[in-house]
Design an enzyme around this catalytic site. Structure first.
Site, PDB file in Angstrom:
ATOM      1  N   SER A   1       0.836  -1.211   0.000  1.00  7.85           N
ATOM      2  CA  SER A   1       0.000   0.000   0.000  1.00  7.85           C
ATOM      3  C   SER A   1       0.872   1.263   0.000  1.00  7.85           C
ATOM      4  O   SER A   1       0.498   2.278  -0.592  1.00  7.85           O
ATOM      5  CB  SER A   1      -0.973   0.005   1.173  1.00  7.85           C
TER       6      SER A   1
ATOM      7  N   MET B   1      10.499  -6.257   4.710  1.00  9.07           N
ATOM      8  CA  MET B   1      10.594  -6.810   6.063  1.00  9.07           C
ATOM      9  C   MET B   1      11.833  -7.682   6.241  1.00  9.07           C
ATOM     10  O   MET B   1      11.742  -8.805   6.720  1.00  9.07           O
ATOM     11  CB  MET B   1       9.331  -7.620   6.378  1.00  9.07           C
TER      12      MET B   1
ATOM     13  N   LEU C   1      18.822  -5.472   6.430  1.00  9.08           N
ATOM     14  CA  LEU C   1      19.917  -5.451   5.453  1.00  9.08           C
ATOM     15  C   LEU C   1      21.243  -5.214   6.168  1.00  9.08           C
ATOM     16  O   LEU C   1      21.320  -4.429   7.117  1.00  9.08           O
ATOM     17  CB  LEU C   1      19.645  -4.361   4.417  1.00  9.08           C
TER      18      LEU C   1
ATOM     19  N   HIS D   1       8.772   3.466   8.883  1.00 11.57           N
ATOM     20  CA  HIS D   1       8.559   2.632  10.068  1.00 11.57           C
ATOM     21  C   HIS D   1       7.295   3.126  10.779  1.00 11.57           C
ATOM     22  O   HIS D   1       7.131   4.331  10.992  1.00 11.57           O
ATOM     23  CB  HIS D   1       9.773   2.732  10.997  1.00 11.57           C
TER      24      HIS D   1
ATOM     25  N   GLU E   1       1.007   7.252   6.795  1.00 14.08           N
ATOM     26  CA  GLU E   1       2.182   6.764   6.056  1.00 14.08           C
ATOM     27  C   GLU E   1       2.042   7.101   4.578  1.00 14.08           C
ATOM     28  O   GLU E   1       3.000   7.477   3.910  1.00 14.08           O
ATOM     29  CB  GLU E   1       2.332   5.241   6.215  1.00 14.08           C
TER      30      GLU E   1
HETATM   31  C1  GRF Z   1       3.848  -0.406   6.804  1.00 13.30           C
HETATM   32  O1  GRF Z   1       3.169  -0.252   8.019  1.00 13.30           O
HETATM   33  C2  GRF Z   1       5.268   0.106   6.940  1.00 13.30           C
HETATM   34  O2  GRF Z   1       5.389   1.193   7.798  1.00 13.30           O
HETATM   35  C3  GRF Z   1       5.986  -1.075   7.507  1.00 13.30           C
HETATM   36  O3  GRF Z   1       5.407  -2.185   6.875  1.00 13.30           O
HETATM   37  C4  GRF Z   1       4.075  -1.869   6.474  1.00 13.30           C
HETATM   38  C5  GRF Z   1       3.997  -2.132   5.001  1.00 13.30           C
HETATM   39  O4  GRF Z   1       2.704  -1.993   4.496  1.00 13.30           O
HETATM   40  N1  GRF Z   1       7.409  -0.957   7.331  1.00 13.30           N
HETATM   41  P1  GRF Z   1       2.476  -1.944   2.924  1.00 13.30           P
HETATM   42  O5  GRF Z   1       3.097  -3.214   2.336  1.00 13.30           O
HETATM   43  O6  GRF Z   1       3.130  -0.719   2.392  1.00 13.30           O
HETATM   44  O7  GRF Z   1       0.993  -1.936   2.724  1.00 13.30           O
END
Ligand code: GRF
Length: 215
Positions: free
Chosen positions: A13, A94, A97, A113, A178
């Site tokens: 997303s 996820m 690195l 994050h 985000e």
């Molecule tokens: C988000 O909450 C981001 O902050 C974290 O992982 C999640 C990823 O969500 N690092 P998406 O795959 O962008 O929907």
């Protein structure tokens, strides 16, 4: 033309928010930048279809096919470098690195994050926030350093924690922020308005307060 490479592991997303923003008429005329590739470390990441729907080339590099973390990092770094990126975005990537990887992309590599760092690094950030009883929570975009979730902060978005919030409602409200925060940071990096110098974020021509999203 600035070249952006996004790394994902799942839903995508945040990737979608970058693609939608980058394709908007305003960006197209104001910011010469585009997402040139999306790389996932999981073949089943839903975000791969998001990229494909936007016509962005995708590839998958799965860590289990490599004998060591270093070998995976090196292959991933080469795959990214092949796209000659100006900006590399960990958009829900996820996987930690290694320091060699991080050094190779220093100043070009950012992460989002879901907490107001330095509070709640690592996983289950919304659960951590509820357990701590904080009244304000949010998201952070930062340059990637070798300490997990530890690099120089670029910008943050905050939300209020409500009395009846659970992990899910909190996650949803943070996620909506985000989606505003990350495209802006990508844009500023492309424009050279933010940069990494001596381990600190330096800010150029930006309105005061732009780096704190309080809505
Ligand atoms: C988000 O909450 C981001 O902050 C974290 O992982 C999640 C990823 O969500 N690092 P998406 O795959 O962008 O929907």
């Amino acid at each position: 033309m600035k070249r952006i490479v996004c790394l994902i592991s799942g839903r995508g997303s945040n990737l979608e928010s970058i693609l939608n923003t980058a394709e908007s008429e305003r960006w197209a005329t104001e910011v010469p930048a585009r997402v040139v590739a999306v790389i996932s470390n999981r073949a089943d990441a839903a975000g791969l279809a998001v990229a494909a729907a936007h016509g962005v080339p995708t590839s998958v590099i799965e860590q289990q096919r490599f004998a060591s973390r270093e070998a995976f990092d090196a292959r991933l770094a080469d795959a990214i470098e092949a796209h000659q990126p100006d900006v590399v975005v960990l958009a829900g990537f996820m996987r930690v690195l290694g320091s060699g990887f991080v050094a190779r992309f220093a100043g070009r590599l950012i992460n989002i994050h879901p907490s107001l760092l330095p509070a709640f690094p690592g996983l289950a950030t919304h659960r951590q926030a509820l357990a701590a009883g904080v009244r304000v929570h949010g998201a952070t975009v930062h340059f990637v350093a070798s300490e997990v979730d530890g690099g120089a902060i670029i910008a943050q978005a905050a939300i209020a924690v409500l009395a009846d919030d659970g992990e899910e409602s909190l996650a949803a409200r943070v996620l909506s922020r985000e989606h505003l925060l990350l495209p802006r940071c990508v844009r500023w990096l492309c424009e050279g308005r933010v940069a990494l110098r001596d381990g600190r974020t330096v800010v150029g021509d930006l309105p005061s307060g732009a780096l704190a999203l309080l809505v």
